[in-house]
Structures are given as structure tokens and as C-alpha cells.
Write an enzyme that holds these catalytic residues in place. Sequence first.
Site, PDB file in Angstrom:
ATOM      1  N   HIS A 113       0.845  -1.189   0.000  1.00  0.00           N
ATOM      2  CA  HIS A 113       0.000   0.000   0.000  1.00  0.00           C
ATOM      3  C   HIS A 113       0.882   1.241   0.000  1.00  0.00           C
ATOM      4  O   HIS A 113       1.968   1.240   0.580  1.00  0.00           O
ATOM      5  CB  HIS A 113      -0.926   0.017   1.223  1.00  0.00           C
ATOM      6  CG  HIS A 113      -1.908  -1.099   1.213  1.00  0.00           C
ATOM      7  ND1 HIS A 113      -3.125  -1.012   0.567  1.00  0.00           N
ATOM      8  CD2 HIS A 113      -1.848  -2.349   1.724  1.00  0.00           C
ATOM      9  CE1 HIS A 113      -3.775  -2.151   0.708  1.00  0.00           C
ATOM     10  NE2 HIS A 113      -3.021  -2.983   1.408  1.00  0.00           N
ATOM     11  N   LYS A 161      14.628  -5.756  -2.156  1.00  0.00           N
ATOM     12  CA  LYS A 161      15.381  -5.261  -3.311  1.00  0.00           C
ATOM     13  C   LYS A 161      15.862  -6.456  -4.112  1.00  0.00           C
ATOM     14  O   LYS A 161      16.107  -7.529  -3.565  1.00  0.00           O
ATOM     15  CB  LYS A 161      16.580  -4.425  -2.866  1.00  0.00           C
ATOM     16  CG  LYS A 161      16.192  -3.150  -2.158  1.00  0.00           C
ATOM     17  CD  LYS A 161      17.415  -2.369  -1.750  1.00  0.00           C
ATOM     18  CE  LYS A 161      17.004  -1.093  -1.018  1.00  0.00           C
ATOM     19  NZ  LYS A 161      18.156  -0.371  -0.513  1.00  0.00           N
ATOM     20  N   LYS A 178      27.150 -13.656   1.076  1.00  0.00           N
ATOM     21  CA  LYS A 178      28.304 -14.166   0.335  1.00  0.00           C
ATOM     22  C   LYS A 178      27.860 -14.539  -1.071  1.00  0.00           C
ATOM     23  O   LYS A 178      26.665 -14.538  -1.383  1.00  0.00           O
ATOM     24  CB  LYS A 178      28.910 -15.380   1.031  1.00  0.00           C
ATOM     25  CG  LYS A 178      27.961 -16.579   1.110  1.00  0.00           C
ATOM     26  CD  LYS A 178      28.604 -17.737   1.841  1.00  0.00           C
ATOM     27  CE  LYS A 178      27.668 -18.934   1.947  1.00  0.00           C
ATOM     28  NZ  LYS A 178      28.303 -20.064   2.623  1.00  0.00           N
TER      29      LYS A 178
END
Length: 189
Positions: A113, A161, A178
Site C-alpha cells: 500500500h 530489493k 556471500k
Amino acid sequence: MTVTSTERLYKDRLSIGNKVSRRLWGLARILLFSWTPDYGFNGWRIMVLKLFGARIGHGCKIAPDCSIWAPWNLRMGNYVCLAAGVDCYNVALIRLDDHVTISQRSYLCSASHDIRLLARPLTYAPIHIRQHAWVCAEAMIGPGVEIGDGSVAAARAVVMKSVPPWTVVGGNPAVTIKARVLAQSELLQ
């Protein structure tokens, strides 16, 4: 700052057709999908999802207690696994390429939202998980995220992301832990 009550009203932008389809899918999920035994009915569950528009490759495994919000927004390549308790909130398209594993109780969330507005309108963006990636148990993948080829989202990671190929991420918010390096024996095959 003065805010009127009409500025706070939530407006659902999803179509009536979408809402009707979701109600029909919800009924079908209860009657034809979620009650099935884990073993022996995988093909049946895949058929039911395909009847509602999912595109699913061969060799896939889908647990009966997976929650799939809109089958028509699900694309699965070959040999993909949706394990027990996976929540696939696919308001936008969720695409899982070949050899992807989504582990127990993971949450693939293609919607949120807009908190900049008091009405908090629904926002959504597709999720793409590329081949040989693994979303570990109880991880959360957010809207608009792409998980690169061979990457791993560690258990309980909150991935908001995109993740580069062959990278292991973990934590909340997820950070790079890693590079994922395959064993020499894997490289020879």
C-alpha cells in the site's frame, strides 16, 4: 494539516471481474485443492490451478496448503516446488523459472500500500525468481523483486530489493552474505 474524511477512504482499484474470479477460485480452492492429501494428488492440484489460468511446467510440486491468491497470475517453469504453507499473494504476476524452490511458509508478496497517502491505495509489482534460485523457509519476497539465477534468500530473510545472480542474502532487511559457489562436482555435470 487538515485532512477530510473522504481523503482517508480506501478505494479498491481491482476490477469486479477480478473480485468475482477470486471468489470462484476461493470456493474451488476449498472444494478441490486444499483438502487433498500431500501425496498422490499433486497432478490434480496442478490441473485445478491450470483451470484457473496458472501456467505450470512439468515436474512441479505444489503442497495442498499453499495459498495462491490468483492462479492466473502464476507462472511456474519446470521442476519448481511450492512447499507446505507457502503464501503466494500474486496480485501482480509471480514468475518462477526452472528448478526454483520456495520453502515452507515463505511469503511471495507482489502487493503493498502507498503509505504516502492516507487512503493507502493498493500498489503492486511483479516478482521474478530466476532458475536454480532458492527461497528458504519463512523468507519474504516483496513487490517488484527479482531474485537472480542461482541466488538464495536465507531462512526468514526479508527481501525488498532485487538480488544479483549467484548471491546469498539474509536478514531483515536482507543484505548480501556471500557469493554462492557451486561445488566442483556440480560444475562437471
